[in-house]
Design an enzyme around this catalytic site. Structure first.
Site, PDB file in Angstrom:
ATOM      1  N   SER A  69       0.852  -1.188   0.000  1.00 57.82           N
ATOM      2  CA  SER A  69       0.000   0.000   0.000  1.00 57.82           C
ATOM      3  C   SER A  69       0.886   1.235   0.000  1.00 57.82           C
ATOM      4  O   SER A  69       2.004   1.207   0.509  1.00 57.82           O
ATOM      5  CB  SER A  69      -0.886  -0.036   1.247  1.00 57.82           C
ATOM      6  OG  SER A  69      -1.222   1.278   1.638  1.00 57.82           O
TER       7      SER A  69
ATOM      8  N   ASN B 122      -1.326  -6.799  -0.396  1.00 57.59           N
ATOM      9  CA  ASN B 122      -2.646  -6.917  -1.027  1.00 57.59           C
ATOM     10  C   ASN B 122      -2.688  -7.920  -2.175  1.00 57.59           C
ATOM     11  O   ASN B 122      -1.742  -8.004  -2.952  1.00 57.59           O
ATOM     12  CB  ASN B 122      -3.087  -5.549  -1.555  1.00 57.59           C
ATOM     13  CG  ASN B 122      -3.295  -4.540  -0.443  1.00 57.59           C
ATOM     14  OD1 ASN B 122      -3.688  -4.898   0.668  1.00 57.59           O
ATOM     15  ND2 ASN B 122      -3.011  -3.284  -0.728  1.00 57.59           N
TER      16      ASN B 122
ATOM     17  N   GLU C  30      -7.826  -9.737  -7.317  1.00 57.91           N
ATOM     18  CA  GLU C  30      -8.904  -8.743  -7.404  1.00 57.91           C
ATOM     19  C   GLU C  30      -9.091  -8.275  -8.837  1.00 57.91           C
ATOM     20  O   GLU C  30     -10.216  -8.065  -9.303  1.00 57.91           O
ATOM     21  CB  GLU C  30      -8.595  -7.555  -6.488  1.00 57.91           C
ATOM     22  CG  GLU C  30      -8.727  -7.924  -5.015  1.00 57.91           C
ATOM     23  CD  GLU C  30      -8.216  -6.829  -4.087  1.00 57.91           C
ATOM     24  OE1 GLU C  30      -8.289  -5.648  -4.439  1.00 57.91           O
ATOM     25  OE2 GLU C  30      -7.723  -7.177  -3.004  1.00 57.91           O
TER      26      GLU C  30
END
Ligand code: ARG
Length: 466
Positions: free
Chosen positions: A276, A284, A289
């Site tokens: 991040s 992440n 995603e």
């Protein structure tokens, strides 16, 4: 000057030309366009529609254009209307009037219907190889985890124990069916539209079987109107692609959950996760995603194709030019996703101990406890009710079925004895689920054998041409 200039007294408006042009996205079919033209020219020469010597000159010219495009010596003209017009104009530039004979007994309508088929046939093979590789990777991984106990879920609530291998093989089965769908789509699109002409065939004595054979199609499309009108093969392929994405997307969703602190079933390799910009602790699962996100996009491509076709009268309509960006986008994104998914999957660290810990909570052996009573003669519904009461008791006293004292069991029925603890141990619960297709190590080993065998049969791109 446009090729159709004879009928027109003005040049086409610049904005319209740019609007109409598809070369920006159909240039990628150049090799297939040339391949089709070579087959067409060969057939025209063999059938005596054009002079044999001219046919040979055209073929040589086309090969020269192909080589120059591949080497970069020749660049696409962004003002050309499409790849078909570009290649033909270039041929005429090089050969003069001989080049002008190539389009005899052909229309861009059968030409474009041919090119997309040729192009997609190759793409299907490439995608299938990737899906096959992913499926094999799942099998290899499953082989390592036939004893790795994992809670199985329904409604995202812990339900019954399975193994990690069993879970992975569920996805392998979905992908196996995806491979079958790709194979079917390829088989059905493998009819040659060349010779359908604009819509009504041709008066020249052409040989459609010859071009079909030269281009490795099973047969010519049987109806000329159909050959230039339908794009069902794009829709069908896109459906298969949507399903591949749907499967990857569900798997992605699970991986996203699994690498959260709440689950910690797996840890992604640093090379397949991102940090991040503000929160230093973050790792992440962007790849998964993005795959989940791109699934919507491929579904959108499918809707584009279906909506584009639904109101079109026969035969060709310019709306059909919209097929390419949609199906190309779907093809590109599926390849990208599968390619990225494979190494992400094979490098992730499996935290077996956390899977086991999660399996130990949540009463996933409650069904087995009820089954224990059934095996001692009690009707299932009664056994179910008694076990439910025991679970409620455990929750109240913050115990598990494993730690609940035997007296508590016996209070409910005398059928319970010391051996209940063995019957509800997770290992026993998994081992006992040995029905066909179940999670027991033996049943999973059979599944592995089965799918590996089927995967061997599903490498059609390795099959020698007949
Ligand atoms: N670029 C066109 C397409 O992609 C080629 C066919 C054009 N045919 C025509 N009659 N305008 O569909």
């Amino acid at each position: 000057m446009a090729l159709w200039a004879g009928r027109f007294s003005k040049e086409v408006d610049e904005t319209v030309n740019a609007f109409n042009s598809s070369i920006a996205f159909d240039a990628r079919m150049y090799a297939h366009d040339i391949q089709g033209s070579i087959a067409h020219a060969t057939m025209l020469g063999d059938c005596g529609v054009i002079d044999k010597a001219e046919s040979e000159t055209i073929i040589k010219g086309l090969k020269g254009i192909l080589a120059d495009l591949q080497s970069g010596a020749l660049e696409f003209d962004p003002n050309a209307e499409d790849i078909h017009m570009f290649v033909e104009a270039e041929l005429t530039k090089r050969l003069g009037s001989t080049g002008k004979r190539l389009h005899t007994a052909r229309s861009r309508n059968d030409q474009v219907a041919l090119d997309i088929r040729l192009y997609l046939r190759d793409e299907i093979d490439e995608i299938a190889q990737l899906v096959h590789k992913l499926c094999t990777a799942l099998c290899d991984m499953a082989e390592q985890h036939t004893d790795t106990i994992l809670p199985g879920y329904t409604h995202l609530q812990r339900a019954q124990p399975v193994t990690f291998a069993h879970h992975l093989l569920a996805y392998a089965q979905m992908l196996r069916r995806d491979l079958l769908r790709l194979r079917d789509a390829k088989e059905r699109m493998n009819e040659c539209p060349l010779g359908c002409g604009a819509l009504a065939g041709t008066t020249y004595p052409i040989d459609r079987w010859q071009t079909a054979k030269l281009l490795e199609f099973d047969r010519p499309v049987e109806n000329s109107l159909d050959g230039v009108s339908d794009r069902d093969f794009c829709v069908e392929l896109c459906c298969a692609l949507s399903l591949i994405m749907t499967h990857l997307s569900r798997f992605s969703e699970e991986i996203i959950l699994w690498c959260s602190w709440e689950f910690k079933f797996i840890e992604l390799d640093d090379a397949y996760a991102t940090g991040s910009s503000i929160m230093p602790q973050k790792k992440n699962p962007d790849v998964t995603e993005l795959i989940r996100g791109k699934t919507g996009r491929v579904n959108g491509d499918l809707m584009t194709l279906l909506s584009m076709l639904k109101g079109l009268p026969l035969a060709y309509n310019k709306d059909m030019q919209e097929d390419k960006e949609a199906i190309f986008d779907a093809v590109d994104n599926v390849k990208l996703c599968v390619k990225t998914f494979i190494p992400m999957l094979t490098t992730m660290r499996v935290r077996k101990e956390n899977m086991r810990k999660a399996a130990a909570k949540g009463f996933i052996n409650a069904t087995d406890c009820a089954d224990y009573l059934v095996k001692k003669g009690m009707p299932f519904r009664d056994a179910y009710k008694i076990t439910g009461t025991l679970v409620a008791k455990c929750i109240e006293q913050e115990l598990t079925l494993e730690t609940l004292p035997l007296e508590a069991y016996k209070e409910m029925t005398d059928l319970f004895a010391e051996d209940v603890y063995d019957a509800i141990s997770l290992e026993r619960c998994v081992e006992g689920r040995s029905s066909y297709g179940g999670p027991s190590p033996k049943a999973v080993a059979d599944q592995l054998d089965g799918i590996r065998y089927e995967l061997e049969q599903l490498c059609w791109w390795d099959w020698p041409a007949e």
